[in-house]
Design an enzyme around this catalytic site. Structure first.
Site, PDB file in Angstrom:
ATOM      1  N   CYS A 181      -8.696   1.688  -3.579  1.00 13.03           N
ATOM      2  CA  CYS A 181      -7.564   2.973  -3.456  1.00 13.03           C
ATOM      3  C   CYS A 181      -8.808   3.510  -4.710  1.00 13.03           C
ATOM      4  O   CYS A 181      -8.395   4.720  -4.480  1.00 13.03           O
ATOM      5  CB  CYS A 181      -6.466   3.227  -3.344  1.00 13.03           C
ATOM      6  N   GLU A 223       0.449   6.910  -0.055  1.00 10.36           N
ATOM      7  CA  GLU A 223      -0.455   6.729  -0.831  1.00 10.36           C
ATOM      8  C   GLU A 223      -1.228   6.866   0.156  1.00 10.36           C
ATOM      9  O   GLU A 223      -1.497   5.343   0.390  1.00 10.36           O
ATOM     10  CB  GLU A 223      -0.358   4.952  -1.544  1.00 10.36           C
TER      11      GLU A 223
END
Length: 488
Positions: free
Chosen positions: A286, A251
């Protein structure tokens, strides 16, 4: 050293780095005041941790799923009951407000609950047996072995948790490497978690990422890496894994858009939810909203209302109960973020800050920045095309849905996104056109997540999935065992 001085955790024991070296951890709210220190680990410490994990893995995997789940549940309960020193350590080292640090420690038990509440389903998935008159076929999901978990500084306990729980339940053991900017909180979490698990099942090595993270990625006995962090470091880890033909889940951040269609109701609730989605952890998340696309008929109203709402934000030391937004986490991030704002302003954008300073006298002693709106900005400016990871929101207008989709998909990233509309059918239709691993409709942010659903990105945001059953299966490999005699 002053502050909280901690050791790394290997094979159920606390120990210093073999070299004896230590890293001083700065407090981003008071840069002259250390938050504590951590061992400055090397490849030799990684070797010890991996050896411990490898030695423990076979015995751990031979336990029944029920036995592993009981210990994981115990670890989660201990983490949920952690004393305030854990969240306080995290706030001191990376800056976010204490309420967010507390939520960080509560996140792993929440994420693990999906698996622990569905053990029967998980057991069926891990061993799928089929019988007929030709014989027996079993498809087993076996643990990959030793998992390396590399986690960033923004939500380190939560991001370790989404790796740790499913990896352990699948039968793996783990060696974690936290960011040196947020190792104290992780080590405090491991004090709770480690007490519930056999020695060697979970290990933590601290130190500079380009040294211990690189050693972990290249280690011949590490079977998989689960990585959350920036694209540059992610590429280095992926290259190390590729050279060994090993697996990874990555990620790598996002540049997450929110789209407000022309029929959305612009009210206080909408504005409140947008502010929460962009300003959480000073924008250093994020999946925070980092680009806002608003239909041109609503642009002025939305911008004005957002500015009014941001006036209520108080920026300062995250330990201060009156503060609602802490500093940026470190000097490097602060310098990059302020550089992007200056670049946008020099290109003709309007850059306006809101909110107020909690302590004007101490402002220059921390990496503080007021929440900021950027308007009149070009779609190709870096503040729009890159993940700024700070409390600034560029706002751009659009005329048609086609134009909005093109703008949303115009960056290299594809982690999360959201569509806001009064017509759910329009939202679902647009969601199918957006290149992102997650698209929310009329919501965005932490409150939008479901621990039973997979999370991850596409394009430069990475590959593989965390959370949900798909996230657990990432930590397994498939073995077919069969005595079937198929008629020829």
């Amino acid at each position: 050293m002053t502050g909280l001085d901690m050791q790394m955790y290997i094979d159920g024991r606390w120990r210093d780095a073999a070299s004896g070296g230590r890293i001083q951890v700065a407090n981003p709210a008071r840069s002259a005041e250390p938050a504590g220190s951590i061992p400055d680990g090397t490849a030799g410490d990684v070797d010890l941790a991996v050896a411990a994990a490898k030695a423990a893995q076979r015995g751990w995997s031979r336990l029944s799923l029920t036995e592993r789940a009981a210990m994981v549940a115990d670890a989660g309960a201990r983490l949920a009951a952690i004393d305030p020193s854990g969240p306080e350590a995290l706030t001191r080292e990376m800056g976010k407000i204490l309420a967010e640090s507390t939520m960080d420690f509560q996140s792993p038990p929440w994420a693990w609950s999906h698996y622990l509440d569905n053990l029967d389903e998980l057991d069926r998935i891990l061993t799928d047996s089929r019988f007929d008159d030709t014989g027996r076929l079993e498809v087993r999901r076996r643990p990959v072995g030793v998992v390396g978990a590399i986690v960033p500084w923004n939500w380190p306990i939560a991001l370790l948790g989404v790796k740790l729980g499913p990896a352990l339940l699948a039968g793996n053991t783990v060696v974690a490497v936290p960011s040196p900017f947020a190792s104290l909180g992780v080590l405090k979490a491991i004090e709770a978690i480690g007490a519930a698990l056999p020695p060697g099942v979970v290990n933590v090595v601290t130190g500079a990422g380009d040294r211990v993270g690189a050693a972990l990625s290249a280690h011949p006995d590490v079977d998989m890496i689960a990585f959350t962090g920036g694209p540059e470091a992610g590429r280095a880890v992926a290259q190390a894994l590729g050279s060994r033909l090993r697996r990874g889940v990555f990620e790598l951040g996002g540049n997450d858009p929110a789209v407000l269609l022309d029929d959305v109701v612009v009210d206080d609730d909408l504005i409140r939810r947008l502010v929460a989605a962009f300003a959480v952890t000073s924008g250093q998340v994020c999946f925070a909203v980092k680009r806002l696309y608003v239909h041109e008929s609503l642009l002025d109203d939305v911008t004005a209302r957002l500015g009014d709402a941001l006036h209520d934000i108080v920026v300062g030391d995250g330990l201060d109960p009156d503060v609602t937004m802490g500093p940026l986490a470190n000097e490097r991030q602060f310098t990059r973020f302020t550089g992007l704002l200056a670049e946008a302003e020099s290109s003709g954008a309007q850059v306006k800050s809101y909110g107020r300073m909690r302590d004007k006298a101490g402002w220059e002693g921390g990496y503080f920045h007021l929440p900021t709106l950027v308007t009149g900005v070009g779609a190709r400016e870096r503040i729009v095309t890159e993940e700024q990871f700070g409390p600034a929101l560029p706002i751009l207008g659009f005329r048609t849905e086609r134009e909005a989709v093109e703008l949303v998909n115009s960056t290299p990233y594809g982690l999360t996104s959201s569509v806001w509309t009064s017509d759910p059918n329009r939202g679902w239709a647009m969601a199918g056109e957006i290149d992102a691993g997650v698209t929310f409709i009329n919501k965005h942010g932490m409150a939008a997540f479901d621990p039973g659903a997979p999370f991850g990105g596409v394009k430069a945001s990475g590959y593989g999935r965390e959370m949900g059953m798909e996230g657990l299966l990432e930590f397994t490999w498939t073995q077919q065992i069969s005595d079937r005699q198929i008629p020829g």
